[in-house]
Structure formats: structure tokens, C-alpha cells
Design an enzyme around this catalytic site. Structure first.
Site, short mmCIF file in Angstrom:
data_model
loop_
_atom_site.label_atom_id
_atom_site.label_comp_id
_atom_site.label_asym_id
_atom_site.label_seq_id
_atom_site.Cartn_x
_atom_site.Cartn_y
_atom_site.Cartn_z
N LEU A 55 42.80 40.82 23.58
CA LEU A 55 43.58 40.65 22.34
C LEU A 55 44.46 41.87 22.03
O LEU A 55 45.29 41.81 21.13
CB LEU A 55 42.66 40.33 21.16
CG LEU A 55 41.93 38.98 21.25
CD1 LEU A 55 41.01 38.78 20.05
CD2 LEU A 55 42.91 37.82 21.34
N HIS A 226 35.66 36.80 36.29
CA HIS A 226 36.71 36.29 37.19
C HIS A 226 36.39 36.33 38.69
O HIS A 226 37.02 37.06 39.46
CB HIS A 226 38.06 36.97 36.93
CG HIS A 226 38.02 38.44 36.63
ND1 HIS A 226 37.42 39.36 37.45
CD2 HIS A 226 38.50 39.15 35.58
CE1 HIS A 226 37.56 40.57 36.93
NE2 HIS A 226 38.20 40.46 35.79
N ASP A 299 40.57 35.05 30.93
CA ASP A 299 41.14 36.38 31.23
C ASP A 299 42.58 36.45 30.70
O ASP A 299 43.47 37.05 31.34
CB ASP A 299 41.07 36.73 32.72
CG ASP A 299 41.29 38.22 32.97
OD1 ASP A 299 41.38 38.99 31.99
OD2 ASP A 299 41.39 38.61 34.15
O1 DOR Z 1 44.68 41.01 35.51
C1 DOR Z 1 43.96 41.62 34.75
N1 DOR Z 1 44.39 42.04 33.57
N2 DOR Z 1 42.71 41.90 35.13
C2 DOR Z 1 41.92 42.71 34.42
O2 DOR Z 1 40.80 42.92 34.81
C3 DOR Z 1 42.41 43.35 33.19
C4 DOR Z 1 43.49 42.57 32.61
C5 DOR Z 1 44.24 43.32 31.55
O3 DOR Z 1 43.63 43.96 30.68
O4 DOR Z 1 45.48 43.24 31.54
ZN ZN Z 2 38.78 41.99 34.82
#
Ligand code: DOR
Ligand code: ZN
Length: 421
Positions: A55, A226, A299
């Protein structure tokens, strides 16, 4: 409080009937002044629960806020989301998790449950104040350094031991950092062809294998974020067969997209873990149906334009996902409503110990639910997303299913496909 009568709704694909919402609860009788919603052709599902949402507040309110992310969630059919700790400052103290929890209550669109960091500043060196976060008003039960792996096995062991006292969960971002240094995409034929440094499947699988052994040794609960490879599915299958207390999630994008998309060099497809091969996608789908993978988690990773619309190597990994999760899962699983409810609502609520969500749409239960029009098709238009960010990999793609309404404890958060506030 307004009462509602959902006329002719199909609960999880069953024969259509009337369903009433009175005083925030499911009821079989609507009062005479109930507002009538023509739900013919619509399917009711328990409100969706997302165990993995970013968020971005505090710190990157230009990319998302608790409020915009909550609206995005409600529009996606969610009634509860778990907010990851990789904010700025990191959610590694009672103060920050309480702030996020309070902002969620103020927005009032979904129940926002903060996830606490495992280590101070996500730095992987020192355990964060897990106990203080657990006993805070936010009542944190899930801890994760997501975005980073808790790579130090001794620290991982101690974290698992610590949360055992209150049946907490460590949610691991499984990525052996020494194997992914400089990685830009999945390591395989496509990365070789494109000349990009690869993120090998074994970097994920090695950490999952290690951590299921640690969780087994300690007797604690482990959740794997994930999951993205066929090999990870096999490690999980074996661990579950032995009775290890491990659960796992897969994202909608790993169920649909492959590493071939990186050939476009469009950073919208850059994500961590990376998109994998068609064979991995197939194994993930089968594992989700079978239950080796317990749940779908988005995610949802909003990023500001300047962090995404740049050269691939400099782009941040991640995709927004809350508003497209159910349509993507529908396109993958088809109209298997009970399975969808299990993987996107009941099981995530049960894993998290979240009461009032993921319950049957039965008389007397809290009216946390979503209404879906399965016959609708929608072309994804990034400019129409409620998320503050635009980084969807589905721009221009036609997806099945439209979320028509969402109710949180009997109050509509979405009506006619629009957020009510
Ligand atoms: O693609 C991702 N984005 N994987 C993650 O583990 C973190 C996340 C992010 O916070 O943008
Ligand atoms: Zn992650």
C-alpha cells in the site's frame, strides 16, 4: 443502516435466490424498506482476502496510499488486505503498524491488516520488535521482510521460534540473494537470448527447502510468498506430505504470464520473482487446483511512473493487481466458484486467523461479500484503475468478469462497479 435485498443472486454458482443484508449480517428476510439490487445473472462470493498487498504508505504516497489501495481492493472484490511492511519508514515497530492500521480504519473500504517486518529496516541483521507489534492495536500475526529474503538461516530460525509463542507466521520472500545478484529476469533460454542476467529458479527453491526444514525443526508456521517455479511446488508438496506447517501463495501474474514477455523490454513485465516459463505456469496452476499452493495473493505492487517507465535495468519490480486479480483467476480456473472462494477468501482468512471474513454466505454471518458478473468482458484500461499507479501488465487485454458490488459488514463499498466513496 440500509438493508439490501439481492434479488435472484447465485451464491457460488448455485441456483439463484434472494439474499438479504440486514444490520450488517446475511439474512433470509429483508425488511419492507430494503434497497433492492437486481442480481439476476450475478454470482455472490465471500469477500476476497489478500495476504500480500503493497500500500506504500507511509513514504511513497505518490505511488499509492492506504486509501487509494483500499479503493482498488474494494473494486477488485476484496474486503480485507494485508499490507506489506516495506514502507518508508519500514513497518518494524508498533508505531508504524498502528499508523497503517488506523489509516485503514479511516479509509473504511476494506479491513487493512498490517504485516510487520521480520528484521529492523528489512536489513536482515537484527530481529524487529515482533512482540510489540503483536501486542499493538494492529494485532500483527504475520511478519515478512517481503521485497527482501530473510537470508540468514540463524535469524530465520529465531524469527520462527519467536512467533511460535503466539502462533504467528513468518512469510518468506524466497530468494537466495547470492544467486540473484544483478538479476533482471528469469534465468533460461529467453534471458540468454536477450543477454539479461538471470534469476535462477533454484534461488527460490533453495530457500523454500531450507525454510521448510527450519519450520519443521522449530514446529512453527511458515508461509511462502509468490511461489513461481515448478521446482518450488515439488519442495512444498514433499514438506506438506510430511506435515510441515507451511502454506504458500501464487500471484495472478505468475498464473498467466511468462518470461517471453521480457523480450518486449517493457518494464511493466519486470517483477520479483520474475515471470517464469510456460511449464512453470502449468505447474503452478495444477498446484493451486490441487491445494499444494493454498491461495492466490496479488502482490499488488504499485510504482510511480518514473520508477516504471524507464530502462528495464533501472525499473522497479512489481505490478498492480488488486483490480484484475479475480478476472485473471477466472480466466485461468474458469467458473469454479467454490474453488475460487476457497483460494481467494476462505483459506487466506483461515491462514491469517482473520475472523468475519471468508465465512459462508449463511444467515447470521457478517455480510462481507462481492457480486460478480461472470458474463461481462472488460478491456483493461490503466487510466480507469483506482490505484494511484498504472503499472498493469494487462493494458488492452480483455478479461472475463466484472465486479459489480462489494459489501463490507453490510455497507456497500462498491455499487454498479463504482466505489461508493
Ligand atoms: O515485484 C515485487 N515488487 N516483488 C517484491 O517482492 C516487492 C514488490 C514491491 O514492493 O514493489
Ligand atoms: Zn516479495
Amino acid at each position: 443502516m440500509t438493508s439490501y435485498l439481492l434479488r435472484g443472486v447465485s451464491v457460488l454458482g448455485a441456483e439463484s435466490r434472494d439474499l438479504a443484508i440486514v444490520d450488517g449480517l446475511i439474512s433470509d428476510k429483508a425488511p419492507a424498506d430494503a434497497e433492492i439490487i437486481d442480481a439476476a445473472g450475478l454470482v455472490a462470493l465471500p469477500g476476497l482476502v489478500d495476504l500480500h498487498t503493497h500500500l506504500r504508505e507511509p513514504g511513497r504516497e505518490d505511488a499509492e496510499t492506504v486509501e487509494t489501495g483500499s479503493r482498488s481492493a474494494a473494486l477488485g472484490g476484496y474486503t480485507a488486505v494485508f499490507a506489506m511492511a516495506n514502507t518508508s519508514p519500514v513497518a518494524d515497530t508498533a508505531g508504524v503498524v498502528e499508523q497503517v492500521w488506523r489509516l485503514g480504519r479511516e479509509a473504511g473500504l476494506v479491513d487493512v491488516q498490517p504485516i510487520g517486518a521480520v528484521t529492523v529496516g528489512l536489513a536482515g541483521k537484527q530481529l524487529a520488535e515482533l512482540g510489540a507489534m503483536a501486542t499493538s492495536a494492529a494485532n500483527v500475526r504475520i511478519f515478512s521482510d517481503d521485497g527482501h529474503c530473510v537470508a540468514d538461516p540463524r535469524l530465520m530460525r529465531r524469527a520462527l521460534e519467536y512467533v511460535k509463542a503466539f502462533d504467528g507466521i513468518i512469510a518468506q520472500h524466497a530468494e537466495e540473494p547470492r544467486l540473484t545478484e544483478g538479476a533482471q529476469m528469469h534465468e533460461g533460454e529467453v534471458s540468454t537470448r536477450l543477454g539479461l542476467t538471470g534469476w535462477p529458479a533454484v534461488a527460490e527453491e533453495a530457500i523454500i527447502a531450507r525454510d521448510v526444514l527450519l519450520a519443521e525443526h522449530v514446529g512453527s508456521r511458515l508461509h511462502i510468498c509468490h511461489v513461481s517455479t515448478a521446482g518450488s511446488v515439488e519442495v512444498l508438496r514433499q514438506a506438506k506430505a510430511r506435515g510441515v506447517r507451511v502454506t504458500a501463495e501464487v500471484t495472478p501474474h505468475h498464473l498467466l504470464l511468462t518470461d517471453e514477455l521480457a523480450a518486449s523490454y517493457d518494464p511493466v513485465y519486470k517483477v520479483n520473482p520474475p515471470l517464469r516459463t510456460a511449464a512453470d505456469v502449468e505447474a503452478l496452476r495444477a498446484a493451486l487446483v490441487e491445494g499444494v499452493i493454498d491461495i492466490v495473493a496479488t502482490d499488488h505492487a504499485p510504482h510511480a511512473t518514473e520508477d516504471k517507465e524507464c530502462e528495464w535495468a533501472y525499473a522497479r519490480p512489481g505490478m498492480v493487481g488488486l483490480e484484475t486479480a479475480l478476472p485473471v483467476v477466472l480466466s485461468v480456473l474458469g467458473e469454479r466458484w467454490d474453488l475460487i472462494a476457497e483460494r481467494m477468501s476462505r483459506t487466506p482468512a483461515r491462514i491469517a486467523g482473520l475472523t468475519g471474513h471468508g465465512t459462508d454466505l449463511a444467515v447470521g454471518q457478517p455480510a462481507n461479500l462481492t457480486l460478480v458478473d461472470p458474463s461481462a468482458r472488460r478491456v483493461v484500461d490503466p487510466s480507469e484503475l483506482a490505484s494511484r499507479s498504472r503499472n498493469t501488465p494487462y493494458a488492452g487485454t480483455t478479461l472475463p468478469g466484472r465486479i459489480v458490488a462489494t459489501f463490507l459488514r453490510g455497507e456497500p463499498t462498491v455499487l454498479d462497479g463504482k466505489a461508493v466513496k
